[in-house]
Design a protein around this motif. Structure first.
Motif, short mmCIF file in Angstrom:
data_model
loop_
_atom_site.label_atom_id
_atom_site.label_comp_id
_atom_site.label_asym_id
_atom_site.label_seq_id
_atom_site.Cartn_x
_atom_site.Cartn_y
_atom_site.Cartn_z
N THR A 68 0.84 -1.19 0.00
CA THR A 68 0.00 0.00 0.00
C THR A 68 0.88 1.24 0.00
OG1 THR A 68 -1.63 -1.20 1.35
CG2 THR A 68 -1.87 1.20 1.20
N ALA A 69 0.67 2.12 -0.97
CA ALA A 69 1.40 3.39 -1.04
C ALA A 69 0.53 4.49 -0.44
CB ALA A 69 1.75 3.72 -2.49
N LEU A 70 1.08 5.23 0.51
CA LEU A 70 0.36 6.27 1.22
C LEU A 70 1.06 7.61 1.04
CD1 LEU A 70 -0.23 4.32 4.55
CD2 LEU A 70 -1.94 4.71 2.76
N GLY A 71 0.29 8.67 0.81
CA GLY A 71 0.87 9.99 0.67
C GLY A 71 0.68 10.54 -0.74
N ASN A 72 0.62 11.86 -0.83
CA ASN A 72 0.41 12.55 -2.09
C ASN A 72 1.71 13.25 -2.49
OD1 ASN A 72 -0.28 14.32 -4.17
ND2 ASN A 72 -2.31 14.73 -3.35
N TYR A 73 2.36 12.74 -3.54
CA TYR A 73 3.66 13.25 -3.96
C TYR A 73 3.58 14.69 -4.47
CZ TYR A 73 6.22 8.85 -3.50
OH TYR A 73 6.86 7.74 -2.99
N GLU A 74 2.39 15.17 -4.80
CA GLU A 74 2.26 16.52 -5.33
C GLU A 74 2.33 17.59 -4.25
OE1 GLU A 74 -1.29 16.71 -7.62
OE2 GLU A 74 -0.62 15.25 -9.12
N GLN A 75 2.21 17.18 -2.99
CA GLN A 75 2.32 18.13 -1.90
C GLN A 75 3.80 18.42 -1.61
OE1 GLN A 75 -0.54 19.51 -0.40
NE2 GLN A 75 -1.46 18.44 -2.14
N GLY A 76 4.17 19.69 -1.57
CA GLY A 76 5.56 20.04 -1.31
C GLY A 76 6.07 19.49 0.01
N GLU A 77 7.29 18.94 0.01
CA GLU A 77 7.88 18.34 1.21
C GLU A 77 6.95 17.29 1.83
OE1 GLU A 77 11.02 18.81 2.78
OE2 GLU A 77 11.42 19.62 0.81
N ALA A 78 6.27 16.55 0.99
CA ALA A 78 5.29 15.57 1.47
C ALA A 78 5.96 14.43 2.22
CB ALA A 78 4.49 15.01 0.30
N LEU A 79 5.27 13.91 3.23
CA LEU A 79 5.67 12.69 3.91
C LEU A 79 4.93 11.54 3.24
CD1 LEU A 79 5.34 13.89 7.61
CD2 LEU A 79 7.43 13.78 6.24
N VAL A 80 5.65 10.46 2.93
CA VAL A 80 5.05 9.32 2.25
C VAL A 80 5.46 8.03 2.96
CG1 VAL A 80 4.94 10.48 0.00
CG2 VAL A 80 6.97 9.14 0.61
N ALA A 81 4.70 6.98 2.70
CA ALA A 81 5.00 5.68 3.30
C ALA A 81 4.56 4.57 2.36
CB ALA A 81 4.31 5.53 4.65
N GLU A 82 5.28 3.47 2.39
CA GLU A 82 4.85 2.26 1.70
C GLU A 82 4.79 1.13 2.74
OE1 GLU A 82 6.30 2.97 -2.91
OE2 GLU A 82 7.02 1.21 -1.81
N VAL A 83 3.71 0.33 2.66
CA VAL A 83 3.47 -0.72 3.65
C VAL A 83 3.29 -2.06 2.93
CG1 VAL A 83 2.06 -1.45 5.60
CG2 VAL A 83 2.25 1.00 5.05
N TYR A 84 4.12 -3.03 3.31
CA TYR A 84 3.96 -4.39 2.79
C TYR A 84 3.22 -5.23 3.81
CZ TYR A 84 5.11 -9.18 1.35
OH TYR A 84 5.03 -10.52 1.00
N THR A 85 2.13 -5.87 3.37
CA THR A 85 1.31 -6.71 4.23
C THR A 85 1.38 -8.15 3.75
OG1 THR A 85 -0.25 -4.90 4.64
CG2 THR A 85 -1.03 -7.14 5.07
N PHE A 86 1.65 -9.10 4.67
CA PHE A 86 1.66 -10.51 4.30
C PHE A 86 0.81 -11.31 5.29
CE2 PHE A 86 3.08 -14.88 4.08
CZ PHE A 86 3.11 -15.09 2.71
N PRO A 87 -0.03 -12.24 4.78
CA PRO A 87 -0.93 -13.01 5.66
C PRO A 87 -0.22 -14.20 6.30
CG PRO A 87 -1.31 -13.62 3.39
CD PRO A 87 -0.28 -12.51 3.36
N THR A 88 0.68 -13.94 7.23
CA THR A 88 1.49 -15.00 7.83
C THR A 88 0.63 -16.08 8.48
OG1 THR A 88 3.05 -13.23 8.33
CG2 THR A 88 3.51 -15.39 9.28
#
Length: 340
Positions: A248-268
């Motif tokens: 899941t990619a979170l955050g809007n790259y068009e916002q100046g100095e934006a904070l973003v995150a990527e989350v990997y989820t696995f059904p262990t």
């Protein structure tokens, strides 16, 4: 594939210890990422937003909560006129036999209300996700920062001041906070009991850092079916059915100095396949980050267990290397998926 190994003595700091670096160049990097050019959003870093004046009006999971304005009408530094000590003169009217009329009292002024009615609701969804709905009609097209259990990312409302997102839960009692630039915001919470079946890995930084998660499930190589990243076709339903993980990619790259995150989820806890899952973090070298020293953070949640946090400082190569990328192979611990 043209691969160049970079040895960096003391250049990278992380609580996990040594991190493996591989630098990949030219056509291989372009084929792997194939993303649009990134605008240069470098500038003076902004301080984290501070949320003040939050009032949680409902503690029931999934119910709407709202925030009052930062302005406190009772404590405002308003100037109050001194009390009048002279007696009011009676108003005499000959037609009413000199009866004095009662004094006129000034009507009470209403208290100052919040500048905006902000409402937010959270509801647990499949694969330990949280569906969040934000309504702030007086903040159209406005920058807003989300906070959840150490994860932060920047987004923006639409033209009506609304925003709907699906956020990976990082705790069973998921509390989501949003903050606008002026300090107003909202809070919502919900229970996510299904988190105990999932492992999650997060990498977060500023958008110009260009950090991305890649997972290689059960021996998969680049572009194989088991290579999972933000561009993969994997979805929530795949994880919910125990088929595999998704990013899941979170955050809007068009916002100046934006904070973003990527989350990997696995059904262990429900995976239909046993074996190892290798997870790496890659850094694209772009005109926005070349030659800089970037800071980032990883968060790891193991089946609703205690969170592991690592801070990372990474020197990006000079601008001669634009188009290449760094591979941080040992930053996030591999998953060992065994039969339950």
């Amino acid at each position: 594939m043209n691969i160049k190994r970079i040895v960096m003595a003391g250049g990278v700091l992380a609580t996990a210890g040594a991190i493996g670096f591989v630098m990949q160049h030219g056509e291989s990097a372009q084929a792997r990422y194939a993303v649009a050019p990134v605008a240069d959003i470098s500038g003076t870093p902004s301080d984290p937003l501070e949320v003040t004046g939050i009032e949680l009006t409902s503690a029931v999971a999934g119910k709407t909560s709202k925030i009052t304005s930062n302005v406190d009408a009772k404590n405002m530094d308003a100037k109050v006129a001194p009390e009048e000590t002279k007696e009011e003169p009676a108003i005499r009217t000959a037609a009413l036999d000199d009866v004095a009329l009662p004094s006129m009292e000034e009507p009470a002024q209403p208290e100052l209300q919040s500048l905006c009615n902000i409402e937010m609701a959270a509801e647990a969804a499949a694969a330990a996700m949280v569906d969040v709905s934000l309504k702030a009609n007086c903040y159209p097209n406005e920058r807003v920062t989300f906070h959840h259990n150490g994860m932060m990312f920047t987004h923006a409302t639409d033209a009506a001041g609304n925003l709907d997102l699906s956020i990976p839960a990082l705790s069973e009692n998921a509390v989501i906070i949003v903050a606008f630039a002026n300090g107003e915001g909202a809070l919502a919470n919900t229970k996510v009991p299904s988190l105990e079946f999932y492992d999650r890995m997060v990498v977060q930084s500023k958008a110009k850092s260009q950090l991305h998660i890649n997972a290689f499930e059960f021996g998969a190589d680049y572009r194989d079916e088991g290579h999972v990243n933000a561009d993969s076709k994997r979805s929530v339903s795949d994880a919910a059915n125990g088929v595999g993980g998704f990013v899941t990619a979170l955050g809007n790259y068009e916002q100046g100095e934006a904070l973003v995150a990527e989350v990997y989820t696995f059904p262990t806890g429900t995976s239909k396949t046993m074996g190892d899952v290798h997870v790496s973090v890659d850094a694209n070298v772009t005109v926005a980050n070349c030659g800089l020293r970037i800071e980032a953070q990883t968060l790891e949640v193991s089946r609703a267990g205690k969170m592991k946090v690592q801070d990372l400082t990474l020197p990006i190569p000079s601008c001669d290397a634009v188009g290449d990328f760094l591979v941080l192979g040992n930053l996030i611990q591999d998953l060992k998926v065994a039969r339950n």
